[in-house]
Design a protein around this motif. Structure first.
Motif, PDB file in Angstrom:
ATOM      1  N   TRP A 146      10.445   7.890  -3.525  1.00 16.26           N
ATOM      2  CA  TRP A 146       9.554   6.757  -3.322  1.00 16.26           C
ATOM      3  C   TRP A 146       9.951   6.020  -2.058  1.00 16.26           C
ATOM      4  N   LEU A 147       8.954   5.709  -1.231  1.00 13.56           N
ATOM      5  CA  LEU A 147       9.135   4.885  -0.038  1.00 13.56           C
ATOM      6  C   LEU A 147       8.139   3.747  -0.102  1.00 13.56           C
ATOM      7  N   HIS A 148       8.644   2.521   0.003  1.00 12.11           N
ATOM      8  CA  HIS A 148       7.771   1.354   0.094  1.00 12.11           C
ATOM      9  C   HIS A 148       7.892   0.799   1.502  1.00 12.11           C
ATOM     10  N   VAL A 149       6.739   0.486   2.109  1.00 12.31           N
ATOM     11  CA  VAL A 149       6.725  -0.071   3.462  1.00 12.31           C
ATOM     12  C   VAL A 149       6.185  -1.491   3.420  1.00 12.31           C
ATOM     13  N   PHE A 150       6.666  -2.320   4.346  1.00 11.63           N
ATOM     14  CA  PHE A 150       6.306  -3.737   4.341  1.00 11.63           C
ATOM     15  C   PHE A 150       4.891  -3.980   4.838  1.00 11.63           C
ATOM     16  N   HIS A 151       4.288  -3.027   5.509  1.00  9.65           N
ATOM     17  CA  HIS A 151       2.967  -3.218   6.104  1.00  9.65           C
ATOM     18  C   HIS A 151       1.901  -2.504   5.280  1.00  9.65           C
ATOM     19  N   ALA A 152       0.644  -2.583   5.738  1.00  8.23           N
ATOM     20  CA  ALA A 152      -0.450  -1.991   4.974  1.00  8.23           C
ATOM     21  C   ALA A 152      -0.798  -0.583   5.440  1.00  8.23           C
ATOM     22  N   GLY A 153      -0.747  -0.335   6.730  1.00  8.50           N
ATOM     23  CA  GLY A 153      -1.196   0.945   7.271  1.00  8.50           C
ATOM     24  C   GLY A 153      -0.164   2.048   7.151  1.00  8.50           C
ATOM     25  N   VAL A 154      -0.583   3.192   6.644  1.00 14.22           N
ATOM     26  CA  VAL A 154       0.316   4.342   6.517  1.00 14.22           C
ATOM     27  C   VAL A 154      -0.379   5.600   7.059  1.00 14.22           C
ATOM     28  N   ASP A 155      -1.053   5.432   8.199  1.00 14.13           N
ATOM     29  CA  ASP A 155      -1.751   6.581   8.774  1.00 14.13           C
ATOM     30  C   ASP A 155      -0.916   7.323   9.813  1.00 14.13           C
ATOM     31  N   ALA A 156       0.309   6.908  10.043  1.00 13.41           N
ATOM     32  CA  ALA A 156       1.191   7.621  10.968  1.00 13.41           C
ATOM     33  C   ALA A 156       1.531   8.993  10.380  1.00 13.41           C
ATOM     34  N   PRO A 157       1.649  10.010  11.232  1.00 10.45           N
ATOM     35  CA  PRO A 157       1.938  11.362  10.730  1.00 10.45           C
ATOM     36  C   PRO A 157       3.175  11.455   9.843  1.00 10.45           C
TER      37      PRO A 157
ATOM     38  N   ARG B 273       6.271   9.438  -3.186  1.00 12.91           N
ATOM     39  CA  ARG B 273       5.301   8.383  -3.505  1.00 12.91           C
ATOM     40  C   ARG B 273       5.434   7.313  -2.436  1.00 12.91           C
ATOM     41  N   LEU B 274       4.298   6.915  -1.853  1.00 10.56           N
ATOM     42  CA  LEU B 274       4.288   5.931  -0.777  1.00 10.56           C
ATOM     43  C   LEU B 274       3.490   4.722  -1.223  1.00 10.56           C
ATOM     44  N   THR B 275       4.124   3.554  -1.182  1.00 11.28           N
ATOM     45  CA  THR B 275       3.426   2.320  -1.524  1.00 11.28           C
ATOM     46  C   THR B 275       3.540   1.359  -0.352  1.00 11.28           C
ATOM     47  N   THR B 276       2.564   0.436  -0.278  1.00 13.85           N
ATOM     48  CA  THR B 276       2.503  -0.508   0.835  1.00 13.85           C
ATOM     49  C   THR B 276       2.469  -1.939   0.321  1.00 13.85           C
ATOM     50  N   SER B 277       2.578  -2.855   1.249  1.00 11.50           N
ATOM     51  CA  SER B 277       2.463  -4.277   0.926  1.00 11.50           C
ATOM     52  C   SER B 277       1.072  -4.793   1.284  1.00 11.50           C
ATOM     53  N   SER B 278       0.098  -3.929   1.178  1.00 15.50           N
ATOM     54  CA  SER B 278      -1.281  -4.291   1.486  1.00 15.50           C
ATOM     55  C   SER B 278      -1.698  -5.519   0.675  1.00 15.50           C
ATOM     56  N   GLY B 279      -2.255  -6.471   1.356  1.00 13.77           N
ATOM     57  CA  GLY B 279      -2.726  -7.689   0.702  1.00 13.77           C
ATOM     58  C   GLY B 279      -1.717  -8.818   0.694  1.00 13.77           C
ATOM     59  N   SER B 280      -0.463  -8.543   1.015  1.00 10.75           N
ATOM     60  CA  SER B 280       0.551  -9.602   0.942  1.00 10.75           C
ATOM     61  C   SER B 280       0.324 -10.697   1.987  1.00 10.75           C
ATOM     62  N   ASN B 281      -0.396 -10.384   3.057  1.00  9.87           N
ATOM     63  CA  ASN B 281      -0.679 -11.390   4.085  1.00  9.87           C
ATOM     64  C   ASN B 281      -2.132 -11.830   4.073  1.00  9.87           C
ATOM     65  N   ALA B 282      -2.875 -11.470   3.049  1.00 13.79           N
ATOM     66  CA  ALA B 282      -4.306 -11.751   3.015  1.00 13.79           C
ATOM     67  C   ALA B 282      -4.614 -13.246   3.105  1.00 13.79           C
ATOM     68  N   GLU B 283      -3.899 -14.062   2.365  1.00 20.40           N
ATOM     69  CA  GLU B 283      -4.201 -15.493   2.362  1.00 20.40           C
ATOM     70  C   GLU B 283      -3.935 -16.162   3.707  1.00 20.40           C
ATOM     71  N   PRO B 284      -2.757 -15.977   4.328  1.00 20.11           N
ATOM     72  CA  PRO B 284      -2.562 -16.616   5.626  1.00 20.11           C
ATOM     73  C   PRO B 284      -3.504 -16.078   6.708  1.00 20.11           C
ATOM     74  N   ILE B 285      -3.872 -14.801   6.622  1.00 19.77           N
ATOM     75  CA  ILE B 285      -4.823 -14.253   7.597  1.00 19.77           C
ATOM     76  C   ILE B 285      -6.189 -14.893   7.390  1.00 19.77           C
ATOM     77  N   ALA B 286      -6.605 -15.058   6.142  1.00 19.71           N
ATOM     78  CA  ALA B 286      -7.884 -15.706   5.857  1.00 19.71           C
ATOM     79  C   ALA B 286      -7.880 -17.152   6.356  1.00 19.71           C
ATOM     80  N   HIS B 287      -6.792 -17.874   6.150  1.00 12.90           N
ATOM     81  CA  HIS B 287      -6.691 -19.253   6.636  1.00 12.90           C
ATOM     82  C   HIS B 287      -6.809 -19.300   8.151  1.00 12.90           C
ATOM     83  N   THR B 288      -6.150 -18.391   8.836  1.00 16.53           N
ATOM     84  CA  THR B 288      -6.198 -18.349  10.293  1.00 16.53           C
ATOM     85  C   THR B 288      -7.607 -18.034  10.772  1.00 16.53           C
TER      86      THR B 288
END
Length: 130
Positions: free
Chosen positions: A79-90, A101-116
């Protein structure tokens, strides 16, 4: 015993919280720290012992080379978890093809991005730059 590849910077920043989460889970977790020196690599035995890994922001760019070099030599990585959302790198596709198994932190910055975004729209609608 689970062996987790994780950066020293992450341990320094969040070690107390990580220790509490590990204690609460009841799992025994050993932290493996990738080397930070130029050209330094983990031993074959260390790489073979890696079960899971967390790729944190401090590992971006050159500091992450030893981290990913270790992962390419980690046949038992599950299992590898990455801090970012995109995992399209080869490299991520290759790991998933090997059954990691690959998991991401997708959505973890959604609220501050929406505020900005809303703040930017309000500024533009009010002629703020002028």
């Amino acid at each position: 015993m689970i062996r987790l590849l994780i950066s020293q910077v992450f341990i320094d920043r969040f070690g107390d919280q990580l220790a509490r989460a590990e204690a609460d889970s009841g799992l025994e977790i050993e932290h493996l720290i990738p080397p930070t020196g130029e050209g330094d690599v983990m031993t074959d035995a260390e790489c073979e012992s890696i079960d899971i890994a967390f790729f944190s922001e401090d590992q971006l760019g050159p500091p992450g080379r030893p981290f990913f070099e270790a992962l390419t030599r980690a046949p038992n990585l599950r299992w590898l978890h990455v801090f970012h959302a995109g995992v399209d790198a080869p490299r991520y596709g290759e790991m998933m093809a090997q059954g990691v198994r690959l998991t991401t932190s997708s959505g973890s910055n959604a609220e501050p991005i929406a505020h900005t975004l809303i703040a930017g729209l309000l500024m533009l609608s009010r002629g703020f730059p002028d």
